[in-house]
Design a protein around this motif. Sequence first.
Motif, PDB file in Angstrom:
ATOM      1  N   HIS A  45       2.427   3.365   4.257  1.00 20.07           N
ATOM      2  CA  HIS A  45       1.329   4.030   5.529  1.00 20.07           C
ATOM      3  C   HIS A  45       0.076   4.184   4.808  1.00 20.07           C
ATOM      4  CE1 HIS A  45      -0.260   7.420   8.009  1.00 20.07           C
ATOM      5  NE2 HIS A  45       0.560   6.853   8.835  1.00 20.07           N
ATOM      6  N   PRO A  46      -0.896   4.232   5.402  1.00 18.66           N
ATOM      7  CA  PRO A  46      -2.431   4.225   4.874  1.00 18.66           C
ATOM      8  C   PRO A  46      -2.687   5.537   4.034  1.00 18.66           C
ATOM      9  CG  PRO A  46      -2.686   3.403   6.914  1.00 18.66           C
ATOM     10  CD  PRO A  46      -1.173   3.874   6.943  1.00 18.66           C
ATOM     11  N   SER A  47      -1.926   6.582   4.418  1.00 18.20           N
ATOM     12  CA  SER A  47      -2.118   7.958   3.511  1.00 18.20           C
ATOM     13  C   SER A  47      -0.727   7.940   2.624  1.00 18.20           C
ATOM     14  CB  SER A  47      -2.138   9.184   4.335  1.00 18.20           C
ATOM     15  OG  SER A  47      -0.945   9.135   5.417  1.00 18.20           O
ATOM     16  N   GLY A  48       0.171   7.195   2.801  1.00 14.88           N
ATOM     17  CA  GLY A  48       1.523   7.142   1.703  1.00 14.88           C
ATOM     18  C   GLY A  48       1.035   6.741   0.339  1.00 14.88           C
ATOM     19  N   VAL A  49       1.968   7.365  -0.447  1.00 14.54           N
ATOM     20  CA  VAL A  49       1.868   6.853  -1.971  1.00 14.54           C
ATOM     21  C   VAL A  49       2.315   5.702  -2.426  1.00 14.54           C
ATOM     22  CG1 VAL A  49       2.577   7.564  -4.431  1.00 14.54           C
ATOM     23  CG2 VAL A  49       1.956   9.465  -2.635  1.00 14.54           C
ATOM     24  N   PRO A  50       1.584   4.612  -2.861  1.00 16.71           N
ATOM     25  CA  PRO A  50       2.330   3.333  -3.332  1.00 16.71           C
ATOM     26  C   PRO A  50       3.521   3.672  -4.057  1.00 16.71           C
ATOM     27  CG  PRO A  50      -0.163   3.464  -3.816  1.00 16.71           C
ATOM     28  CD  PRO A  50       0.213   4.811  -3.255  1.00 16.71           C
ATOM     29  N   ALA A  51       4.347   2.648  -4.065  1.00 15.29           N
ATOM     30  CA  ALA A  51       5.577   2.542  -4.758  1.00 15.29           C
ATOM     31  C   ALA A  51       5.818   1.226  -5.495  1.00 15.29           C
ATOM     32  CB  ALA A  51       6.827   2.749  -4.041  1.00 15.29           C
ATOM     33  N   ALA A  52       6.105   0.912  -6.831  1.00 13.59           N
ATOM     34  CA  ALA A  52       6.276  -0.343  -7.723  1.00 13.59           C
ATOM     35  C   ALA A  52       7.059  -1.064  -6.947  1.00 13.59           C
ATOM     36  CB  ALA A  52       6.452   0.108  -8.828  1.00 13.59           C
ATOM     37  N   LEU A  53       6.735  -2.500  -6.784  1.00 13.37           N
ATOM     38  CA  LEU A  53       7.692  -3.433  -6.211  1.00 13.37           C
ATOM     39  C   LEU A  53       7.846  -4.416  -7.388  1.00 13.37           C
ATOM     40  CD1 LEU A  53       6.235  -5.035  -2.907  1.00 13.37           C
ATOM     41  CD2 LEU A  53       8.261  -3.670  -3.545  1.00 13.37           C
ATOM     42  N   SER A  54       7.093  -4.504  -8.541  1.00 18.11           N
ATOM     43  CA  SER A  54       7.448  -5.077  -9.633  1.00 18.11           C
ATOM     44  C   SER A  54       7.439  -4.383 -10.816  1.00 18.11           C
ATOM     45  CB  SER A  54       6.790  -6.228  -9.701  1.00 18.11           C
ATOM     46  OG  SER A  54       5.137  -5.835 -10.245  1.00 18.11           O
ATOM     47  N   ARG A  55       8.044  -5.078 -12.082  1.00 14.90           N
ATOM     48  CA  ARG A  55       7.990  -4.539 -13.228  1.00 14.90           C
ATOM     49  C   ARG A  55       6.373  -4.524 -13.852  1.00 14.90           C
ATOM     50  NH1 ARG A  55       8.125  -7.523 -18.093  1.00 14.90           N
ATOM     51  NH2 ARG A  55       8.602  -9.576 -17.692  1.00 14.90           N
ATOM     52  N   GLU A  56       6.087  -3.863 -15.084  1.00 15.83           N
ATOM     53  CA  GLU A  56       4.521  -4.084 -15.379  1.00 15.83           C
ATOM     54  C   GLU A  56       4.717  -5.186 -16.238  1.00 15.83           C
ATOM     55  OE1 GLU A  56       4.038  -0.092 -17.237  1.00 15.83           O
ATOM     56  OE2 GLU A  56       4.172   0.875 -15.432  1.00 15.83           O
ATOM     57  N   LEU A  57       3.359  -5.729 -16.190  1.00 14.63           N
ATOM     58  CA  LEU A  57       3.443  -7.022 -16.775  1.00 14.63           C
ATOM     59  C   LEU A  57       2.021  -6.899 -17.880  1.00 14.63           C
ATOM     60  CD1 LEU A  57       3.885  -9.874 -14.369  1.00 14.63           C
ATOM     61  CD2 LEU A  57       5.405  -9.092 -16.119  1.00 14.63           C
ATOM     62  N   GLY A  58       2.234  -6.912 -19.244  1.00 17.13           N
ATOM     63  CA  GLY A  58       1.179  -6.707 -19.900  1.00 17.13           C
ATOM     64  C   GLY A  58       0.318  -8.151 -19.872  1.00 17.13           C
ATOM     65  N   SER A  59      -0.971  -7.822 -20.395  1.00 18.55           N
ATOM     66  CA  SER A  59      -2.202  -9.192 -20.229  1.00 18.55           C
ATOM     67  C   SER A  59      -1.375 -10.291 -20.754  1.00 18.55           C
ATOM     68  CB  SER A  59      -3.462  -8.739 -20.935  1.00 18.55           C
ATOM     69  OG  SER A  59      -3.337  -8.241 -22.139  1.00 18.55           O
ATOM     70  N   GLY A  60      -0.632 -10.146 -21.778  1.00 16.90           N
ATOM     71  CA  GLY A  60      -0.169 -11.382 -22.351  1.00 16.90           C
ATOM     72  C   GLY A  60       0.892 -12.126 -21.635  1.00 16.90           C
ATOM     73  N   GLU A  61       1.565 -11.380 -20.591  1.00 11.40           N
ATOM     74  CA  GLU A  61       2.437 -11.848 -19.824  1.00 11.40           C
ATOM     75  C   GLU A  61       2.147 -12.673 -18.571  1.00 11.40           C
ATOM     76  OE1 GLU A  61       6.370  -9.227 -20.323  1.00 11.40           O
ATOM     77  OE2 GLU A  61       4.609  -8.066 -20.156  1.00 11.40           O
ATOM     78  N   VAL A  62       1.062 -12.286 -18.055  1.00 11.30           N
ATOM     79  CA  VAL A  62       0.747 -12.806 -16.914  1.00 11.30           C
ATOM     80  C   VAL A  62       0.316 -14.284 -16.899  1.00 11.30           C
ATOM     81  CG1 VAL A  62      -1.185 -12.383 -15.105  1.00 11.30           C
ATOM     82  CG2 VAL A  62      -0.530 -10.514 -16.066  1.00 11.30           C
ATOM     83  N   ARG A  63       0.892 -14.824 -15.922  1.00 11.79           N
ATOM     84  CA  ARG A  63       0.853 -16.533 -15.816  1.00 11.79           C
ATOM     85  C   ARG A  63       0.343 -17.015 -14.524  1.00 11.79           C
ATOM     86  NH1 ARG A  63       5.962 -16.475 -19.159  1.00 11.79           N
ATOM     87  NH2 ARG A  63       5.125 -16.764 -21.142  1.00 11.79           N
TER      88      ARG A  63
END
Length: 71
Positions: free
Chosen positions: A53-71
């Motif tokens: 919802h536009p006023s809702g709090v976002p929830a994580a869908l993925s795990r955190e990826l460090g800058s060295g992991e992003v492909r």
Amino acid sequence: MRNLRTHDDRLPVPTATHEHAWQVESRHATSAGWVLYVRCAGCETRRVDVQDHPSGVPAALSRELGSGEVR
């Protein structure tokens, strides 16, 4: 004495822990709400969130990826 490092001499590299300052890089509307592609301003870690919802709090869908992991 048993050597636990016989298979792999690499040890995990400790990472600095901090409170991420998430910034939205892009967002896309879906039937479930908004999908947000976010990046931490401090360490460049990225994550995908969902906001139902536009006023809702976002929830994580993925795990955190460090800058060295992003492909």
